[in-house]
Design a protein around this motif. Structure first.
Motif, PDB file in Angstrom:
ATOM      1  N   GLN A  56       0.844  -1.191   0.000  1.00 25.24           N
ATOM      2  CA  GLN A  56       0.000   0.000   0.000  1.00 25.24           C
ATOM      3  C   GLN A  56       0.881   1.244   0.000  1.00 25.24           C
ATOM      4  O   GLN A  56       1.769   1.384   0.822  1.00 25.24           O
ATOM      5  CB  GLN A  56      -0.902   0.007   1.231  1.00 25.24           C
ATOM      6  N   VAL A  57       0.594   2.148  -0.924  1.00 26.58           N
ATOM      7  CA  VAL A  57       1.382   3.365  -1.038  1.00 26.58           C
ATOM      8  C   VAL A  57       0.829   4.416  -0.081  1.00 26.58           C
ATOM      9  O   VAL A  57      -0.380   4.630  -0.005  1.00 26.58           O
ATOM     10  CB  VAL A  57       1.358   3.910  -2.474  1.00 26.58           C
ATOM     11  N   GLN A  58       1.729   5.071   0.638  1.00 31.02           N
ATOM     12  CA  GLN A  58       1.332   6.170   1.510  1.00 31.02           C
ATOM     13  C   GLN A  58       2.306   7.326   1.365  1.00 31.02           C
ATOM     14  O   GLN A  58       3.526   7.121   1.329  1.00 31.02           O
ATOM     15  CB  GLN A  58       1.309   5.720   2.972  1.00 31.02           C
ATOM     16  N   LEU A  59       1.749   8.524   1.261  1.00 32.24           N
ATOM     17  CA  LEU A  59       2.518   9.756   1.327  1.00 32.24           C
ATOM     18  C   LEU A  59       1.944  10.556   2.479  1.00 32.24           C
ATOM     19  O   LEU A  59       0.755  10.876   2.473  1.00 32.24           O
ATOM     20  CB  LEU A  59       2.409  10.557   0.027  1.00 32.24           C
ATOM     21  N   VAL A  60       2.782  10.860   3.459  1.00 29.15           N
ATOM     22  CA  VAL A  60       2.302  11.542   4.657  1.00 29.15           C
ATOM     23  C   VAL A  60       3.057  12.848   4.822  1.00 29.15           C
ATOM     24  O   VAL A  60       4.277  12.853   5.057  1.00 29.15           O
ATOM     25  CB  VAL A  60       2.478  10.663   5.905  1.00 29.15           C
ATOM     26  N   GLU A  61       2.328  13.951   4.679  1.00 34.11           N
ATOM     27  CA  GLU A  61       2.921  15.278   4.829  1.00 34.11           C
ATOM     28  C   GLU A  61       2.881  15.715   6.294  1.00 34.11           C
ATOM     29  O   GLU A  61       1.990  15.323   7.053  1.00 34.11           O
ATOM     30  CB  GLU A  61       2.178  16.330   3.997  1.00 34.11           C
ATOM     31  N   SER A  62       3.813  16.558   6.656  1.00 34.15           N
ATOM     32  CA  SER A  62       3.852  17.142   7.986  1.00 34.15           C
ATOM     33  C   SER A  62       4.545  18.490   7.916  1.00 34.15           C
ATOM     34  O   SER A  62       5.208  18.808   6.920  1.00 34.15           O
ATOM     35  CB  SER A  62       4.590  16.218   8.963  1.00 34.15           C
ATOM     36  N   GLY A  63       4.392  19.275   8.977  1.00 36.09           N
ATOM     37  CA  GLY A  63       5.098  20.537   9.083  1.00 36.09           C
ATOM     38  C   GLY A  63       4.257  21.777   8.855  1.00 36.09           C
ATOM     39  O   GLY A  63       4.731  22.895   9.076  1.00 36.09           O
ATOM     40  N   GLY A  64       3.018  21.612   8.414  1.00 34.58           N
ATOM     41  CA  GLY A  64       2.170  22.773   8.217  1.00 34.58           C
ATOM     42  C   GLY A  64       1.853  23.451   9.551  1.00 34.58           C
ATOM     43  O   GLY A  64       1.765  22.810  10.590  1.00 34.58           O
ATOM     44  N   ASP A  65       1.675  24.766   9.477  1.00 37.76           N
ATOM     45  CA  ASP A  65       1.441  25.521  10.719  1.00 37.76           C
ATOM     46  C   ASP A  65       0.963  26.916  10.374  1.00 37.76           C
ATOM     47  O   ASP A  65       0.858  27.298   9.189  1.00 37.76           O
ATOM     48  CB  ASP A  65       2.740  25.590  11.523  1.00 37.76           C
ATOM     49  N   LEU A  66       0.676  27.686  11.412  1.00 34.88           N
ATOM     50  CA  LEU A  66       0.384  29.111  11.295  1.00 34.88           C
ATOM     51  C   LEU A  66       1.692  29.862  11.522  1.00 34.88           C
ATOM     52  O   LEU A  66       2.375  29.638  12.527  1.00 34.88           O
ATOM     53  CB  LEU A  66      -0.654  29.526  12.335  1.00 34.88           C
ATOM     54  N   VAL A  67       2.047  30.736  10.595  1.00 41.07           N
ATOM     55  CA  VAL A  67       3.297  31.481  10.691  1.00 41.07           C
ATOM     56  C   VAL A  67       3.058  32.920  10.269  1.00 41.07           C
ATOM     57  O   VAL A  67       2.180  33.196   9.435  1.00 41.07           O
ATOM     58  CB  VAL A  67       4.384  30.803   9.822  1.00 41.07           C
ATOM     59  N   GLN A 110      -2.272  13.514   1.771  1.00 42.13           N
ATOM     60  CA  GLN A 110      -3.557  14.054   2.239  1.00 42.13           C
ATOM     61  C   GLN A 110      -3.523  15.558   2.431  1.00 42.13           C
ATOM     62  O   GLN A 110      -4.568  16.172   2.603  1.00 42.13           O
ATOM     63  CB  GLN A 110      -3.956  13.366   3.559  1.00 42.13           C
ATOM     64  N   GLY A 111      -2.323  16.141   2.415  1.00 42.62           N
ATOM     65  CA  GLY A 111      -2.192  17.586   2.533  1.00 42.62           C
ATOM     66  C   GLY A 111      -1.880  18.057   3.941  1.00 42.62           C
ATOM     67  O   GLY A 111      -2.222  17.397   4.921  1.00 42.62           O
ATOM     68  N   THR A 112      -1.246  19.218   4.006  1.00 38.68           N
ATOM     69  CA  THR A 112      -0.956  19.863   5.283  1.00 38.68           C
ATOM     70  C   THR A 112      -1.206  21.357   5.126  1.00 38.68           C
ATOM     71  O   THR A 112      -0.844  21.955   4.111  1.00 38.68           O
ATOM     72  CB  THR A 112       0.487  19.565   5.744  1.00 38.68           C
ATOM     73  N   GLN A 113      -1.853  21.944   6.124  1.00 36.14           N
ATOM     74  CA  GLN A 113      -2.282  23.342   6.030  1.00 36.14           C
ATOM     75  C   GLN A 113      -1.153  24.293   6.412  1.00 36.14           C
ATOM     76  O   GLN A 113      -0.530  24.139   7.472  1.00 36.14           O
ATOM     77  CB  GLN A 113      -3.483  23.596   6.951  1.00 36.14           C
TER      78      GLN A 113
END
Length: 119
Positions: A1-12, A111-114
């Motif tokens: 199963q392929v997974q791409l997991v984003e991280s690091g999004g934040d309010l700046v 899935q995206g990161t805000q």
């Protein structure tokens, strides 16, 4: 199963920096071109930066000189260093992996990161 997991999004705040990461699993990472896209509310998804399997890079004009894409094939990770952030950089940022084999395209999205740039 392929997974791409984003991280690091934040309010700046405007002028600040963020570093996004995308961890991939289930693919032979080194063979894939990796890219970051973003989608702001009410707008189409747009390419931000891409790094080929060989390491060459391309950027959207709006982020040239401010953003840097990099990859670590040993860790199956692609990163996006974002400096001098502007309010117009506010969007959901998505990671994409793509491989062309003959006429077949293998394409996967995270899935995206805000990311929100606001004072």
């Amino acid at each position: 199963q392929v997974q791409l997991v984003e991280s690091g999004g934040d309010l700046v705040q405007p002028g600040g920096s963020l570093r996004l990461a995308c961890a991939a699993s289930g693919i032979i990472f080194s063979m894939y071109s990796m890219a970051w896209y973003r989608q702001a509310p009410g707008k189409q998804r747009e390419l931000v930066a891409v790094i080929a399997d060989g390491g060459s890079t391309n950027y959207a004009e709006s982020v040239k000189g401010r953003f840097t894409i990099s990859r670590d094939n040993a860790k199956n990770t692609v990163c996006l260093q974002m400096n001098s952030l502007k309010p117009e950089d506010t969007a959901v940022y998505y990671c994409k992996a793509e491989l062309l084999r003959g006429i077949v395209v293998y394409r996967y999205w995270g899935q995206g990161t805000q990311v929100t740039v606001s004072s």
